[in-house]
Scaffold this motif. Structure first.
Motif, PDB file in Angstrom:
ATOM      1  N   CYS A 216      -4.044 121.392  68.039  1.00 22.14           N
ATOM      2  CA  CYS A 216      -4.097 120.137  66.888  1.00 22.14           C
ATOM      3  C   CYS A 216      -3.781 119.061  67.580  1.00 22.14           C
ATOM      4  CB  CYS A 216      -2.653 120.365  66.110  1.00 22.14           C
ATOM      5  SG  CYS A 216      -2.679 119.181  64.667  1.00 22.14           S
ATOM      6  N   GLY A 217      -4.894 118.491  67.825  1.00 25.35           N
ATOM      7  CA  GLY A 217      -4.722 117.229  69.012  1.00 25.35           C
ATOM      8  C   GLY A 217      -4.563 116.017  68.203  1.00 25.35           C
ATOM      9  N   ALA A 218      -4.643 114.913  69.104  1.00 28.74           N
ATOM     10  CA  ALA A 218      -4.523 113.549  68.365  1.00 28.74           C
ATOM     11  C   ALA A 218      -5.495 113.001  67.619  1.00 28.74           C
ATOM     12  CB  ALA A 218      -4.001 112.570  69.640  1.00 28.74           C
ATOM     13  N   ALA A 219      -6.621 113.885  67.707  1.00 28.40           N
ATOM     14  CA  ALA A 219      -7.533 113.189  66.727  1.00 28.40           C
ATOM     15  C   ALA A 219      -7.582 113.960  65.396  1.00 28.40           C
ATOM     16  CB  ALA A 219      -8.906 113.665  67.612  1.00 28.40           C
ATOM     17  N   ASP A 220      -6.816 115.074  65.291  1.00 27.88           N
ATOM     18  CA  ASP A 220      -6.520 115.711  64.030  1.00 27.88           C
ATOM     19  C   ASP A 220      -5.549 114.905  63.398  1.00 27.88           C
ATOM     20  OD1 ASP A 220      -8.113 118.210  63.855  1.00 27.88           O
ATOM     21  OD2 ASP A 220      -7.086 118.446  65.748  1.00 27.88           O
ATOM     22  N   ALA A 221      -4.496 114.412  64.000  1.00 26.07           N
ATOM     23  CA  ALA A 221      -3.419 113.591  63.623  1.00 26.07           C
ATOM     24  C   ALA A 221      -3.923 112.401  62.747  1.00 26.07           C
ATOM     25  CB  ALA A 221      -2.583 113.504  64.339  1.00 26.07           C
ATOM     26  N   LEU A 222      -4.961 111.709  63.667  1.00 26.36           N
ATOM     27  CA  LEU A 222      -5.389 110.488  63.145  1.00 26.36           C
ATOM     28  C   LEU A 222      -6.266 110.720  61.834  1.00 26.36           C
ATOM     29  CD1 LEU A 222      -6.475 107.457  63.508  1.00 26.36           C
ATOM     30  CD2 LEU A 222      -8.386 108.308  64.930  1.00 26.36           C
ATOM     31  N   GLU A 223      -6.986 111.937  61.786  1.00 25.33           N
ATOM     32  CA  GLU A 223      -7.590 112.178  60.648  1.00 25.33           C
ATOM     33  C   GLU A 223      -6.727 112.152  59.285  1.00 25.33           C
ATOM     34  OE1 GLU A 223     -10.997 112.057  59.627  1.00 25.33           O
ATOM     35  OE2 GLU A 223     -11.142 111.582  61.790  1.00 25.33           O
ATOM     36  N   ALA A 224      -5.631 113.024  59.490  1.00 27.67           N
ATOM     37  CA  ALA A 224      -4.797 112.836  58.443  1.00 27.67           C
ATOM     38  C   ALA A 224      -4.058 111.554  58.284  1.00 27.67           C
ATOM     39  CB  ALA A 224      -3.524 114.249  58.701  1.00 27.67           C
ATOM     40  N   PHE A 225      -3.815 110.907  59.188  1.00 30.66           N
ATOM     41  CA  PHE A 225      -3.460 109.478  58.897  1.00 30.66           C
ATOM     42  C   PHE A 225      -4.234 108.549  58.303  1.00 30.66           C
ATOM     43  CE2 PHE A 225      -0.184 106.853  61.483  1.00 30.66           C
ATOM     44  CZ  PHE A 225       0.264 106.107  60.291  1.00 30.66           C
ATOM     45  N   TYR A 226      -5.540 108.587  58.623  1.00 32.77           N
ATOM     46  CA  TYR A 226      -6.605 107.994  57.590  1.00 32.77           C
ATOM     47  C   TYR A 226      -6.323 108.345  56.175  1.00 32.77           C
ATOM     48  CZ  TYR A 226      -9.309 106.454  61.623  1.00 32.77           C
ATOM     49  OH  TYR A 226      -9.853 105.686  62.940  1.00 32.77           O
TER      50      TYR A 226
END
Length: 333
Positions: free
Chosen positions: A301-311
């Motif tokens: 679960c990388g930073a890009a996954d966190a970004l998608e949830a944040f979006y």
């Protein structure tokens, strides 16, 4: 392995205790902006402490676990990556989307692994639901229903700096909707309400919310959130397909009361909070981080996954404020 931990609040202390219990971990060293709190935690747990968080980076670490305040996350992630130290950081990567994108941009060329803490991915129930979807045994999905219902609100000072119910709480549901379904969210419609403490209104937040998410294949997901579920901590996911269904969180401690004649109540007691409900998941998550830090597996679960949830969370907040459907692409930067 020698691991550092930055931030000795409730979850940090719990993580330090877990890390100490792993056979592969030879030592744990902790630090906090409050040196006294770090020293007290170290004494209680029987681990090391250093004077301040910057001192961790002189401690010959094999990995760093970040449980400090959100505004410290970007700097600590970047310092760890620059030092070649694999890092696990509790969500979020940063307090906002621009900050998250800045971190992703700076670490994009590095081979130092970064894992972001979305512990529900490591819960046995959510993992089983994801596997059921991936196997095709549920058929095609038509509906997901996710709930995160806290038994009582956090303190006013926490709410004021939390980022709001969607970003602080609902982001976990948004992440597991993506994780379990294997699809992306393309549009949201969200509403919120306040019937509890005034400090939610003062912070521009809501204490209860609902969101309808449309996934890229037309599947619908309904997410329900509240800070006032007096029956107990209630986190569930229903995954409904053309050939079957899977339900996460429907165990003996689910705070549900049937009023149907002859139906026996669940034995309980209800989970008092997220630490108790997800204790096994937190252990599994940190165990996985040891494999990530040792370069045996890639970050799950990388930073890009966190970004998608944040979006998705950001789109829900815009939708709530403006009372309209919002395409997730509208909030992408």
């Amino acid at each position: 392995m020698r691991l550092g931990l930055a931030g000795t609040g409730r979850i940090g202390t719990s993580h330090a205790e877990t890390l100490k219990s792993f056979d592969e971990v030879s030592s744990v060293v902790v630090a906090d902006v409050d040196a006294g709190r770090a020293q007290a935690a170290a004494a209680e747990l029987g681990v090391e402490a250093v004077a301040d968080i910057p001192s961790l980076f002189a401690s010959s670490l094999d990995g760093l676990v970040v449980t400090a305040a959100t505004d410290a996350h970007p700097e600590l992630i970047l310092k760890a990556v620059d030092a070649g130290i694999p890092v696990f950081c509790e969500k979020p990567v940063a307090a906002d989307i621009p900050g998250t994108l800045a971190v992703i941009d700076k670490i994009s060329g590095s081979d130092v692994p970064v894992q972001i803490g979305f512990q529900r991915r490591f819960d046995a129930g959510y993992a089983a639901a994801q596997a059921a979807v991936a196997s095709g045994e549920l058929g095609w999905l038509h509906t997901l229903r996710a709930t995160t219902l806290d038994p009582a609100p956090p303190p006013a000072e926490y709410v004021a700096h939390s980022g709001g119910l969607f970003r602080d709480c609902g982001v976990h549901d948004f992440d597991v909707v993506r994780f379990v379904s294997g699809r992306e969210v393309v549009e949201v419609y969200a509403v919120g309400a306040n019937k509890g403490e005034r400090f939610f209104v003062d912070a521009g937040d809501v204490d209860t919310a609902a969101a309808t998410l449309t996934l890229d294949d037309g599947t619908l997901a309904a997410v329900s959130l509240t800070r006032y579920n007096g029956a107990g901590y209630d986190v569930r996911l229903e995954v409904l397909g053309s050939a079957g269904n899977a339900v996460v969180g429907l165990d003996d401690r689910a705070p549900l009361t049937s009023v149907e004649p002859g139906v026996q109540p669940l034995p309980g007691p209800a989970y008092p909070g997220f630490m108790e409900r997800f204790r096994p998941a937190y252990i599994s998550e940190l165990k996985t981080f040891l494999d990530v830090a040792a370069r045996r597996v890639p970050s799950p679960c990388g930073a890009a996954d966190a970004l998608e949830a944040f979006y998705i969370a950001e789109a829900c907040e815009v939708s709530r404020r403006e009372r309209r459907p919002v395409r997730v692409d509208e909030v992408r930067v």
